[in-house]
Scaffold this motif. Structure first.
Motif: not given
Lengths: 113, 119
Positions: A73-91
């Motif tokens: 596994s290679f999970n992505l984390r962020k403790p506190s998201v912002q509106w600007s993190d709206t996006a599509e994420y690809f592993c």
């Protein structure tokens, strides 16, 4: 052949919520692991990558990911998201079988202000 | 500096026609990749050029697909006799990886893609 699974296709969070996006890969050999992000209307860009050393990798914009070899596994984390993190994420992974990237199906993240 | 550029940005064609897509990699990057992204799916690898080595064509879905690269510069992806299932965004990426690298840690830098629609 290698494969990558992203279990969350769509995630909706409120600002300041914590984020964890799952990524699992299947391949028995040596791999490098990547997270790419695509913001609306923009190119795919690298968020972070792991190839050796400390399995906890820090990337841009406060993101981090942890490589757990025993869980593939290679999970992505962020403790506190912002509106600007709206996006599509690809592993993605590449391996000693070839330098081309194998991508997961992507996770669309929407952060509500 | 200049990133990876692709042209055209959008292409609409009729079934059965041939199309040619262009990629200009970042100057000095020896590796160039083509990927395809169908609607709602992840990226699929198509073909990989590394320096003067023979390209890795293992991802091409059929013999209607071909690609060329001149030295370490421009690449063109050609799709002959297009079909509706060829509709997708075609993405190009380049990387500085040195020749002979068997497991590259280098970042792949992506272009904006060409959105192909086959009617």
């Amino acid at each position: 052949a290698q494969s990558v699974s992203q279990h969350n296709h769509h995630v909706i969070l409120s600002e300041a919520a914590s984020l964890e996006l799952g990524c699992n890969y299947s391949y028995g050999g040596t791999v490098n692991l990547f997270w790419y992000v695509q913001y609306p209307g923009q190119h795919l860009q690298l968020l972070l990558k792991y190839f050796s050393g400390d399995p906890l990798v820090k990337g841009i914009k406060g993101f981090e990911a942890e490589f757990i070899k025993s869980k593939f596994s290679f999970n992505l984390r962020k403790p506190s998201v912002q509106w600007s993190d709206t996006a599509e994420y690809f592993c993605a992974v590449n391996s000693d079988a070839g330098n081309m990237l194998t991508f997961g199906g992507g996770t669309r993240l929407m952060v509500k202000p | 500096g200049a990133g990876v550029s692709q042209s055209p940005s959008n292409k609409v064609t009729e079934k059965g026609k041939d199309v040619e897509l262009r990629c200009d990699p970042i100057s000095g990057h020896t590796a160039l990749y083509w990927y395809r992204q169908r609607l709602g799916q992840g990226l699929e690898f198509l073909i990989y050029f590394q320096g003067n080595s023979a390209p890795d064509k293992s991802g091409l879905p059929s013999d209607r697909f071909s690609a060329e690269r001149t030295g370490e510069s421009v690449s063109t992806l050609t799709i002959q006799r297009t079909q509706q299932e060829d509709s997708a965004v075609y993405l190009c990426a380049s990387s500085p990886q040195p020749s002979g690298a068997t497991l590259s840690t280098d970042t792949q830098y992506f272009g904006p893609g060409t959105r192909l629609t086959v009617l």
